[in-house]
Design an enzyme around this catalytic site. Sequence first.
Site, mmCIF file in Angstrom:
data_model
loop_
_atom_site.group_PDB
_atom_site.id
_atom_site.type_symbol
_atom_site.label_atom_id
_atom_site.label_comp_id
_atom_site.label_asym_id
_atom_site.label_seq_id
_atom_site.Cartn_x
_atom_site.Cartn_y
_atom_site.Cartn_z
ATOM 1 N N CYS A 202 15.501 18.782 44.020
ATOM 2 C CA CYS A 202 14.133 18.386 43.405
ATOM 3 C C CYS A 202 13.360 19.683 43.579
ATOM 4 O O CYS A 202 12.664 20.033 44.509
ATOM 5 C CB CYS A 202 13.730 17.258 43.923
ATOM 6 S SG CYS A 202 12.138 16.798 43.508
ATOM 7 N N CYS B 185 9.575 18.878 44.055
ATOM 8 C CA CYS B 185 9.532 18.496 45.483
ATOM 9 C C CYS B 185 9.468 19.746 46.189
ATOM 10 O O CYS B 185 8.411 20.009 46.979
ATOM 11 C CB CYS B 185 10.421 17.673 46.071
ATOM 12 S SG CYS B 185 10.908 16.205 44.914
ATOM 13 N N ASP B 186 10.453 20.787 46.093
ATOM 14 C CA ASP B 186 10.441 21.620 47.121
ATOM 15 C C ASP B 186 10.272 23.127 46.489
ATOM 16 O O ASP B 186 10.344 24.259 47.056
ATOM 17 C CB ASP B 186 12.097 21.826 47.568
ATOM 18 C CG ASP B 186 12.296 20.245 48.050
ATOM 19 O OD1 ASP B 186 11.464 20.110 48.846
ATOM 20 O OD2 ASP B 186 13.520 19.894 48.311
#
Length: 321
Positions: free
Chosen positions: A137, A140-141
């Site tokens: 992701c 997300c990261d």
Amino acid sequence: MVATHSTRMLILGSGPAGLSAAIYGARAGLAPIVVQGIQPGGQLTTTTDVENYPGFKDVIQGPWLMEQMQAQAEHVGAQMMWDQIVEIDLSRRPFRLIGDGGTVYSGDVLVIATGAQARWLNLPSEEHLKGRGVSACATCDGFFYRGKKVAVIGGGNTAVEEALYLTNHSHDVTLIHRRDSLRAEKILQERLFKHPNIKVLWNREVSRFIAGGQPEGLTGIELRNTRTGELERLEVEGGFVAIGHSPATELFKGHLALDKDGYIQVETGTTRTSVPGVFACGDVMDKIYRQAVTAAGTGCMAALDSEKFLAEADFEASEAA
Ligand code: FAD
Ligand code: NAP
């Protein structure tokens, strides 16, 4: 004592499919309970820009869209439960679902909208480095790789969007794809090819994620050329696997008919599964379109199918009495 929640309409999953079913079910007076699972709002909460959900001229954000859907569902009377279902009993009605803390949920009908989960390459080195350089992701990261070299693996919409997104953080993004053409939409491909900070490595597979450094993390990816078999090393500190999703149907094996790829089978043109009173909608039953708007559309169908099923069941019960 075990807590039990009973309703006419039980919905499993809180992505666009589950929440659309909840909006329609609540407005039909079925007082739906939505068991949200570990990803409230579903897959769209892992992305940023959404440009193709009808009704918005300007770009909207995935998490915002899902907040709005949930607020709308609650406003019309749906109840949200933050729980993950670990066991099911579909052998008789009302159907029973059991959460991971033992809470029991029962519903006269069940709408399954458990969606899909990210697929991994299943390499031992991937498992070893998950969360330490290897991720599924970028939204997300990606932030953790500010100013670092990163790579994205895959050739679909997700991979291309993740590569484009990562340019917000990195000036050196490589897309690695196993073939010589992408399956992503043309408009996304154009943006990718035009971007000065993205390069594409064609016909390459990941053979190994390479660990190093202190504390240990990803330092590179070993690639195999699918045409020549040649091995090479790409120096990166972030590797984002974006090779699609698998339907979240582990719970339903042996309880419902699934197709050969593990998706829930429904009667064509409906959301009816192999068990009367159990309906499926969204990515968990749709391996072709897999869009927020189609998930929402089939969520609406599942609620209408549920309403019809309950009306017929009530009628039969009153005739028998
Ligand atoms: P999901 O959104 O996958 O939701 C599944 C739900 O089920 C979750 O709430 C989860 O917590 C719950 N659940 C699963 N198992 C359990 C369990 N055991 N117990 C309780 N709950 C459970 N589509 C577009 O149209 N436009 C886009 O721009 C777009 N961008 C995307 C970007 C990314 C990075 C990704 C991954 C997908 C994107 N998609 C986009 C596709 C879109 O997100 C999906 O098609 C859509 O979310 C599917 O909705 P769904 O409700 O079927 O399932
Ligand atoms: P996808 O369309 O299934 O693409 C998966 C990609 O990963 C393919 O290019 C595939 O290669 C590659 N791949 C699969 N297994 C692999 C492996 N073991 N090793 C290396 N590569 C592998 O998945 P997705 O991109 O996640 O998209 C899923 C759905 O969500 C699609 O319907 C998509 O349209 C939708 N979505 C939409 C948007 C949007 O509308 N903006 C954004 C994101 C996702 P091959 O091409 O060789 O098969």
